[in-house]
Design a protein around this motif. Structure first.
Motif, PDB file in Angstrom:
ATOM      1  N   TYR A 105      -5.312   7.854 -15.790  1.00  0.00           N
ATOM      2  CA  TYR A 105      -4.576   7.264 -14.663  1.00  0.00           C
ATOM      3  C   TYR A 105      -4.819   5.764 -14.531  1.00  0.00           C
ATOM      4  O   TYR A 105      -4.039   5.058 -13.914  1.00  0.00           O
ATOM      5  CB  TYR A 105      -4.987   7.944 -13.354  1.00  0.00           C
ATOM      6  N   TRP A 122      -6.527   2.306 -13.048  1.00  0.00           N
ATOM      7  CA  TRP A 122      -7.022   1.891 -11.734  1.00  0.00           C
ATOM      8  C   TRP A 122      -5.979   2.203 -10.665  1.00  0.00           C
ATOM      9  O   TRP A 122      -5.150   1.373 -10.317  1.00  0.00           O
ATOM     10  CB  TRP A 122      -7.396   0.416 -11.740  1.00  0.00           C
ATOM     11  N   THR A 123      -6.058   3.412 -10.135  1.00  0.00           N
ATOM     12  CA  THR A 123      -5.149   3.832  -9.076  1.00  0.00           C
ATOM     13  C   THR A 123      -5.601   3.248  -7.740  1.00  0.00           C
ATOM     14  O   THR A 123      -6.712   2.725  -7.605  1.00  0.00           O
ATOM     15  CB  THR A 123      -5.127   5.361  -8.978  1.00  0.00           C
ATOM     16  N   THR A 124      -4.736   3.382  -6.724  1.00  0.00           N
ATOM     17  CA  THR A 124      -5.087   2.903  -5.387  1.00  0.00           C
ATOM     18  C   THR A 124      -6.327   3.617  -4.861  1.00  0.00           C
ATOM     19  O   THR A 124      -7.199   3.003  -4.233  1.00  0.00           O
ATOM     20  CB  THR A 124      -3.910   3.126  -4.422  1.00  0.00           C
ATOM     21  N   GLN A 125      -6.422   4.917  -5.120  1.00  0.00           N
ATOM     22  CA  GLN A 125      -7.577   5.681  -4.655  1.00  0.00           C
ATOM     23  C   GLN A 125      -8.866   5.167  -5.272  1.00  0.00           C
ATOM     24  O   GLN A 125      -9.877   4.990  -4.584  1.00  0.00           O
ATOM     25  CB  GLN A 125      -7.393   7.160  -4.994  1.00  0.00           C
TER      26      GLN A 125
END
Length: 286
Positions: A59, A61-64
């Motif tokens: 994924y 660097w997602t927001t989460q």
């Protein structure tokens, strides 16, 4: 003969506030307690980053993941400041002390503003609207905020008078009020959008409760921060930046950062499910 009037009973605990504030042992104990609490939150956020990376490395660097990483940085910085509070208080020139104490508060604002940005993007995508402007606006607003804060530090350095300190604290109060309105607006918009969603499912109900709880916590957190910073700005006896106010420091940081952060991180503790490579399909920006 009439009974003599009873002597007034001594007030139990009279002067305990001044006693605690003036005690070096109590000061160190309270500041180390704050450092320990911030350290626990920082460790929890770091563990979440590692878990997400291990679970779904594809994924990126997602927001989460960024949200958890920023929480680790902010709470780690607070932990270090309170663990070495006496050394921080002795930093010279004084402007560096203000910088050290102010930066975690700005980073806290950026961290939770990112959460509001994420909700805004979901709302825009659900209505088929472009989200590129939201993210660029987020970066622009944060850039302006940090530039204004740097300007305030420079002015305070050249003209270290009480009015400049008041102005700096009112600036943080204004940011906190803006963040509270942001959570009220975008959190409320996403909550009612999910509530109107026609499909009933277990996941939808969980998301509805998650958004409602987090938005409520963050709204009251930043509203309380705004009120307390205004109080701190205009009441010289309530200065949160000095050593001899450990009780006020404990109440303030416990109310506006430690408890809200702990609750939000607990509510958002779920991490993405592990995907098989055959099932994984990258998504475009839309």
């Amino acid at each position: 003969m009439a009974a003599a009037a009873a002597a007034p009973m001594p007030v139990a605990g009279a002067g305990w506030w001044d006693l605690v504030n003036g005690s070096t042992a109590w000061q160190d104990g309270i500041f180390l307690s704050l450092a320990a609490l911030y350290g626990l939150i920082a460790a929890s956020s770091f563990i979440q980053v590692v878990r997400i990376q291990y679970r779904v490395p594809e994924y990126g660097w997602t927001t989460q993941k960024v949200f958890q990483l920023l929480n680790f940085i902010v709470n780690g910085a607070r932990c270090s400041i309170f663990a070495f509070r006496r050394q921080v208080h002795q930093v010279n020139p004084e402007i560096f002390r203000h910088v050290i104490l102010d930066i975690p508060g700005l980073a806290f604002f950026t961290t939770y503003a990112m959460l509001a940005l994420f909700w805004a993007e979901i709302s825009y995508q659900a209505r088929g609207l472009e989200t590129e402007g939201l993210r660029s606006g987020f970066y622009t607003i944060n850039g302006v905020i940090y530039a204004i804060q740097v300007l305030l530090w420079v002015l305070l350095w050249h003209n270290p008078n009480p009015s400049m300190i008041v102005l700096s604290k009112l600036f943080i109060a204004g940011l906190s009020f803006s963040a509270a309105l942001g959570f009220l607006l975008y959190g409320g918009r996403l909550f009612f959008m999910l509530k109107r969603f026609p499909i009933e499912s277990k996941g939808r109900q969980k998301k509805l409760r998650e958004v409602g709880r987090v938005a409520t916590i963050c709204f009251f957190c930043f509203l309380a921060r705004c009120i307390m910073m205004c109080f701190d700005a205009f009441d010289k006896k309530a200065d949160l930046d000095v050593l001899d106010h450990p009780i006020l420091n404990f109440i303030y940081y416990l109310t506006v950062e430690i408890i809200p952060s702990s609750l939000v991180l607990f509510i958002l503790r779920r991490i993405p499910s592990k995907l098989r490579l055959a099932q994984y399909h990258p998504l475009n920006s839309g």
